[in-house]
Design an enzyme around this catalytic site. Structure first.
Site, PDB file in Angstrom:
ATOM      1  N   GLU A 119      -8.498   0.792  -3.319  1.00  0.00           N
ATOM      2  CA  GLU A 119      -9.338   0.783  -2.124  1.00  0.00           C
ATOM      3  C   GLU A 119     -10.279   1.983  -2.214  1.00  0.00           C
ATOM      4  O   GLU A 119      -9.840   3.076  -2.577  1.00  0.00           O
ATOM      5  CB  GLU A 119      -8.388   0.941  -0.930  1.00  0.00           C
ATOM      6  N   THR A 167      -8.673   3.813   8.089  1.00  0.00           N
ATOM      7  CA  THR A 167      -9.885   2.999   8.068  1.00  0.00           C
ATOM      8  C   THR A 167     -10.033   2.301   9.419  1.00  0.00           C
ATOM      9  O   THR A 167      -9.132   1.589   9.859  1.00  0.00           O
ATOM     10  CB  THR A 167      -9.789   1.947   6.939  1.00  0.00           C
ATOM     11  N   ASN A 181       0.845  -1.199   0.000  1.00  0.00           N
ATOM     12  CA  ASN A 181       0.000   0.000   0.000  1.00  0.00           C
ATOM     13  C   ASN A 181       0.886   1.259   0.000  1.00  0.00           C
ATOM     14  O   ASN A 181       1.720   1.426   0.893  1.00  0.00           O
ATOM     15  CB  ASN A 181      -0.905  -0.048   1.244  1.00  0.00           C
ATOM     16  N   ARG A 232      -9.377   8.313  -1.411  1.00  0.00           N
ATOM     17  CA  ARG A 232     -10.403   8.728  -0.453  1.00  0.00           C
ATOM     18  C   ARG A 232     -11.214   9.881  -1.013  1.00  0.00           C
ATOM     19  O   ARG A 232     -10.728  10.644  -1.846  1.00  0.00           O
ATOM     20  CB  ARG A 232      -9.750   9.153   0.865  1.00  0.00           C
ATOM     21  N   HIS A 285      -5.537   3.886  -1.914  1.00  0.00           N
ATOM     22  CA  HIS A 285      -6.891   4.228  -1.460  1.00  0.00           C
ATOM     23  C   HIS A 285      -7.202   5.637  -1.929  1.00  0.00           C
ATOM     24  O   HIS A 285      -6.601   6.603  -1.453  1.00  0.00           O
ATOM     25  CB  HIS A 285      -6.932   4.133   0.069  1.00  0.00           C
ATOM     26  N   ARG A 313       4.163  18.605   1.856  1.00  0.00           N
ATOM     27  CA  ARG A 313       4.791  19.810   1.317  1.00  0.00           C
ATOM     28  C   ARG A 313       4.145  20.266   0.003  1.00  0.00           C
ATOM     29  O   ARG A 313       4.608  21.198  -0.632  1.00  0.00           O
ATOM     30  CB  ARG A 313       6.288  19.544   1.073  1.00  0.00           C
ATOM     31  N   ASP A 351      -0.142   4.477   0.033  1.00  0.00           N
ATOM     32  CA  ASP A 351      -0.820   5.701   0.509  1.00  0.00           C
ATOM     33  C   ASP A 351       0.111   6.619   1.299  1.00  0.00           C
ATOM     34  O   ASP A 351       0.059   7.838   1.177  1.00  0.00           O
ATOM     35  CB  ASP A 351      -1.993   5.352   1.435  1.00  0.00           C
ATOM     36  N   HIS A 352       0.937   6.010   2.152  1.00  0.00           N
ATOM     37  CA  HIS A 352       1.721   6.858   3.051  1.00  0.00           C
ATOM     38  C   HIS A 352       2.900   7.533   2.372  1.00  0.00           C
ATOM     39  O   HIS A 352       3.448   8.501   2.885  1.00  0.00           O
ATOM     40  CB  HIS A 352       2.143   6.069   4.294  1.00  0.00           C
ATOM     41  N   GLU A 370     -11.167  -9.140   2.467  1.00  0.00           N
ATOM     42  CA  GLU A 370      -9.960  -8.845   3.239  1.00  0.00           C
ATOM     43  C   GLU A 370     -10.401  -8.744   4.690  1.00  0.00           C
ATOM     44  O   GLU A 370     -11.279  -7.947   5.031  1.00  0.00           O
ATOM     45  CB  GLU A 370      -9.291  -7.543   2.802  1.00  0.00           C
ATOM     46  N   HIS A 397      -4.209  -4.437   7.660  1.00  0.00           N
ATOM     47  CA  HIS A 397      -4.355  -3.314   8.571  1.00  0.00           C
ATOM     48  C   HIS A 397      -3.517  -3.537   9.829  1.00  0.00           C
ATOM     49  O   HIS A 397      -3.742  -4.491  10.564  1.00  0.00           O
ATOM     50  CB  HIS A 397      -5.819  -3.060   8.975  1.00  0.00           C
ATOM     51  N   GLY A 398      -2.534  -2.676   9.985  1.00  0.00           N
ATOM     52  CA  GLY A 398      -1.702  -2.731  11.184  1.00  0.00           C
ATOM     53  C   GLY A 398      -0.684  -3.863  11.186  1.00  0.00           C
ATOM     54  O   GLY A 398      -0.018  -4.093  12.200  1.00  0.00           O
ATOM     55  N   ARG A 438      -7.005  12.862   0.688  1.00  0.00           N
ATOM     56  CA  ARG A 438      -5.967  13.303   1.633  1.00  0.00           C
ATOM     57  C   ARG A 438      -4.590  12.728   1.326  1.00  0.00           C
ATOM     58  O   ARG A 438      -3.586  13.279   1.723  1.00  0.00           O
ATOM     59  CB  ARG A 438      -6.366  12.972   3.058  1.00  0.00           C
TER      60      ARG A 438
HETATM   61  N1  PXP Z   1      -6.148  -2.807   4.268  1.00  0.00           N
HETATM   62  C1  PXP Z   1      -7.018  -1.764   4.365  1.00  0.00           C
HETATM   63  C2  PXP Z   1      -8.440  -2.012   4.049  1.00  0.00           C
HETATM   64  C3  PXP Z   1      -6.586  -0.478   4.733  1.00  0.00           C
HETATM   65  O1  PXP Z   1      -7.470   0.530   4.820  1.00  0.00           O
HETATM   66  C4  PXP Z   1      -5.222  -0.280   4.999  1.00  0.00           C
HETATM   67  C5  PXP Z   1      -4.744   1.083   5.359  1.00  0.00           C
HETATM   68  O2  PXP Z   1      -4.817   1.933   4.269  1.00  0.00           O
HETATM   69  C6  PXP Z   1      -4.363  -1.380   4.880  1.00  0.00           C
HETATM   70  C7  PXP Z   1      -4.839  -2.626   4.538  1.00  0.00           C
HETATM   71  C8  PXP Z   1      -2.901  -1.232   5.168  1.00  0.00           C
HETATM   72  O3  PXP Z   1      -2.794  -0.929   6.524  1.00  0.00           O
HETATM   73  P1  PXP Z   1      -1.405  -0.469   7.121  1.00  0.00           P
HETATM   74  O4  PXP Z   1      -1.057   0.841   6.475  1.00  0.00           O
HETATM   75  O5  PXP Z   1      -1.683  -0.354   8.573  1.00  0.00           O
HETATM   76  O6  PXP Z   1      -0.407  -1.535   6.791  1.00  0.00           O
END
Ligand code: PXP
Length: 240
Positions: free
Chosen positions: A70, A101, A7, A45, A43, A18, A9-10, A151, A191-192, A49
């Protein structure tokens, strides 16, 4: 072997801090693929964001493995998804104020809306995954709606502390995963998940794919993105 969905996103979150062009989540996706990621997840959104529309378009162009988008069940995002054609969409709930999420999509309560979206995606040739809590009713509802993948939300497992609490969450995930497999669904988890908890999960529940973002991007600050992806891939390979 369990696949790694990376993923990005980060990476976009850091870029957006910035308002410039770097680091680019599209670049991250390419590096991730070169270092063992089996699919790329982002994702889009409603509030944009982190991932922007331009990211999704470019990712669709450059991702060579498989692109999973996502998204919430929102008319504007559904339209973008149908036009962009990711390999798979993952339906998640979305709340404006949430940091990330927070819970699984309620497939039981929103069965009709989910089913109609699944029909649209299937007609467009896009696979559908639903992100759900480890709950039997949710698994059955996701299947009823026509999804091909679930998932399972591993947030409660990731946050559990102490063997007893961790085992309790693993048992819930295992029961839900088995129900999914019985129904012919692919079962993913996410997630996590991080470098410390992914192997324990996979040793008990060998899901088809784990989706991981934050832990890899965090580790990349200290060891580089390539190493962070490779190390995660190595842990997954050793456990599955
Ligand atoms: N699965 C879903 C549905 C999520 O929303 C996220 C976070 O965007 C992840 C997996 C990945 O989670 P993490 O960034 O905590 O690894």
């Amino acid at each position: 072997m369990t696949l790694l969905g990376l993923n990005v996103d980060h990476v976009a979150t850091i870029r957006n801090a910035r308002g410039g062009k770097e680091p680019d989540p599209v670049h991250a996706a390419m590096v991730a693929e070169q270092n063992g990621a089996d699919s790329i997840v982002c994702h889009l959104r409603e509030d944009r964001r982190h991932i922007k529309d331009r990211d999704v378009r470019l990712l669709r162009d450059v991702v060579q493995t498989s692109l999973q988008l996502e998204m919430a069940l929102n008319a504007e995002i559904i339209k973008i998804a149908v036009e962009t054609k990711p390999d798979e969409v993952m339906i998640v709930p979305e709340r404006r104020g949430e940091v990330t999420t927070e819970a699984g999509f309620d497939a039981v309560k929103k069965l009709d809306a989910l089913k109609s979206a699944v029909d649209q995606f299937k007609q467009a040739g896009i696979g559908v995954c639903v992100f759900i809590d480890a709950n039997m009713d949710q698994v059955v509802a996701a299947h009823k709606a026509g999804a091909n993948t679930i998932e399972l939300h591993t947030g409660p497992y990731s946050h559990a502390r102490g063997d007893e609490a961790v085992d309790k969450e693993l048992d819930l995930l295992e029961t839900a995963a088995h129900r999914g497999w019985e129904l012919g669904l692919d079962v993913h988890a996410g997630h996590g998940l991080n470098y410390h908890n992914v192997q324990r999960l996979l040793r008990q529940i060998p899901v088809e794919k784990v989706n991981i973002g934050h832990a890899v991007v965090s580790r990349a600050i200290f060891s580089g993105f390539e190493n962070a992806v490779r190390d995660m891939k190595g842990l997954i390979a050793a456990a599955s």
